[in-house]
Design a protein around this motif. Structure first.
Motif, PDB file in Angstrom:
ATOM      1  N   ARG A  21      -8.132   1.823  -1.666  1.00  0.00           N
ATOM      2  CA  ARG A  21      -9.037   2.979  -1.668  1.00  0.00           C
ATOM      3  C   ARG A  21      -9.335   3.472  -3.083  1.00  0.00           C
ATOM      4  NH1 ARG A  21      -6.289   3.619   3.223  1.00  0.00           N
ATOM      5  NH2 ARG A  21      -4.613   4.980   2.577  1.00  0.00           N
ATOM      6  N   TYR A  22      -8.449   3.212  -4.018  1.00  0.00           N
ATOM      7  CA  TYR A  22      -8.658   3.659  -5.399  1.00  0.00           C
ATOM      8  C   TYR A  22      -9.422   2.644  -6.234  1.00  0.00           C
ATOM      9  CZ  TYR A  22      -5.632   7.514  -4.371  1.00  0.00           C
ATOM     10  OH  TYR A  22      -5.118   8.649  -3.816  1.00  0.00           O
ATOM     11  N   LEU A  25     -13.008   3.214  -7.309  1.00  0.00           N
ATOM     12  CA  LEU A  25     -13.338   4.383  -8.127  1.00  0.00           C
ATOM     13  C   LEU A  25     -13.554   3.990  -9.583  1.00  0.00           C
ATOM     14  CD1 LEU A  25     -10.731   6.934  -6.712  1.00  0.00           C
ATOM     15  CD2 LEU A  25     -13.126   6.654  -6.043  1.00  0.00           C
ATOM     16  N   VAL A  28     -10.736   2.803 -12.398  1.00  0.00           N
ATOM     17  CA  VAL A  28      -9.479   2.397 -11.764  1.00  0.00           C
ATOM     18  C   VAL A  28      -9.425   0.872 -11.663  1.00  0.00           C
ATOM     19  CG1 VAL A  28      -8.069   2.514  -9.672  1.00  0.00           C
ATOM     20  CG2 VAL A  28      -9.310   4.537 -10.450  1.00  0.00           C
ATOM     21  N   LEU A  39      -1.594   0.511 -10.165  1.00  0.00           N
ATOM     22  CA  LEU A  39      -2.902   1.153 -10.224  1.00  0.00           C
ATOM     23  C   LEU A  39      -3.013   1.903 -11.538  1.00  0.00           C
ATOM     24  CD1 LEU A  39      -3.262   2.694  -6.663  1.00  0.00           C
ATOM     25  CD2 LEU A  39      -4.720   0.939  -7.682  1.00  0.00           C
ATOM     26  N   ILE A  41      -5.680   4.256 -14.152  1.00  0.00           N
ATOM     27  CA  ILE A  41      -6.920   4.990 -14.423  1.00  0.00           C
ATOM     28  C   ILE A  41      -7.094   4.975 -15.937  1.00  0.00           C
ATOM     29  CG2 ILE A  41      -5.715   7.233 -14.291  1.00  0.00           C
ATOM     30  CD1 ILE A  41      -9.416   6.732 -13.478  1.00  0.00           C
ATOM     31  N   THR A 101       0.558   9.190  -4.155  1.00  0.00           N
ATOM     32  CA  THR A 101      -0.378   8.373  -4.943  1.00  0.00           C
ATOM     33  C   THR A 101      -1.598   9.215  -5.311  1.00  0.00           C
ATOM     34  OG1 THR A 101       0.380   6.323  -3.912  1.00  0.00           O
ATOM     35  CG2 THR A 101      -1.805   6.282  -4.946  1.00  0.00           C
ATOM     36  N   ALA A 102      -2.090  10.017  -4.386  1.00  0.00           N
ATOM     37  CA  ALA A 102      -3.232  10.906  -4.667  1.00  0.00           C
ATOM     38  C   ALA A 102      -2.870  11.921  -5.750  1.00  0.00           C
ATOM     39  CB  ALA A 102      -3.673  11.624  -3.393  1.00  0.00           C
ATOM     40  N   PHE A 105      -2.722  10.049  -9.075  1.00  0.00           N
ATOM     41  CA  PHE A 105      -4.073   9.752  -9.549  1.00  0.00           C
ATOM     42  C   PHE A 105      -4.710  11.000 -10.164  1.00  0.00           C
ATOM     43  CE2 PHE A 105      -8.632  10.033  -8.691  1.00  0.00           C
ATOM     44  CZ  PHE A 105      -9.087   9.005  -9.499  1.00  0.00           C
ATOM     45  N   ASP A 109      -5.696  11.223 -14.010  1.00  0.00           N
ATOM     46  CA  ASP A 109      -7.131  11.379 -14.247  1.00  0.00           C
ATOM     47  C   ASP A 109      -7.389  12.600 -15.130  1.00  0.00           C
ATOM     48  OD1 ASP A 109      -9.887  10.756 -13.933  1.00  0.00           O
ATOM     49  OD2 ASP A 109     -10.040  12.153 -12.255  1.00  0.00           O
TER      50      ASP A 109
END
Length: 113
Positions: A21-22, A25, A28, A39, A41, A101-102, A105, A109
């Motif tokens: 899902r990331y 973006l 990412v 993962l 960013i 994880t959210a 991120f 970010d």
């Protein structure tokens, strides 16, 4: 917790759909981190599966302290040194993986130019 291929495979069954899902973006991608792939960013890793089959995420130090105090996570240690902003979340706590994880991120970010 065993350090076997089955444990890591189970962890990736949990992590990979979250990671997917990331990856769509902006900024990412996947990159190396502590002998694994994580993962990122803008080249800064925020989440990966560690060698013990746990999710490893980077969170603000205060949030890390809160989660450790609750007993939800373990503080990551490097050469017996506790890491202020890195935590391990075992596969037994899989329902937390997406949420943390959210959070990781959003944190990276915000602080990564």
């Amino acid at each position: 917790m065993p350090h076997d291929d089955d444990t890591r495979a189970r962890a990736h069954e949990i992590f990979d759909p979250v990671a997917a899902r990331y990856l769509g973006l902006s900024g990412v991608d996947i990159g190396p981190m502590f002998g694994s792939e994580g993962l990122r960013i803008r080249s800064k890793v925020f989440a990966f599966v560690g060698y013990r089959g746990s999710l490893v995420v980077k969170l603000p130090a205060a949030r890390t302290d809160e989660l450790v105090a609750e007993g939800s996570v373990e503080r990551m240690r490097m050469r017996d040194r506790p890491m202020r902003e890195w935590v391990l979340v075992g596969p037994d706590r899989a329902p937390l993986w997406e949420l943390l994880t959210a959070e990781a991120f959003a944190y990276l970010d915000e602080i990564t130019p």
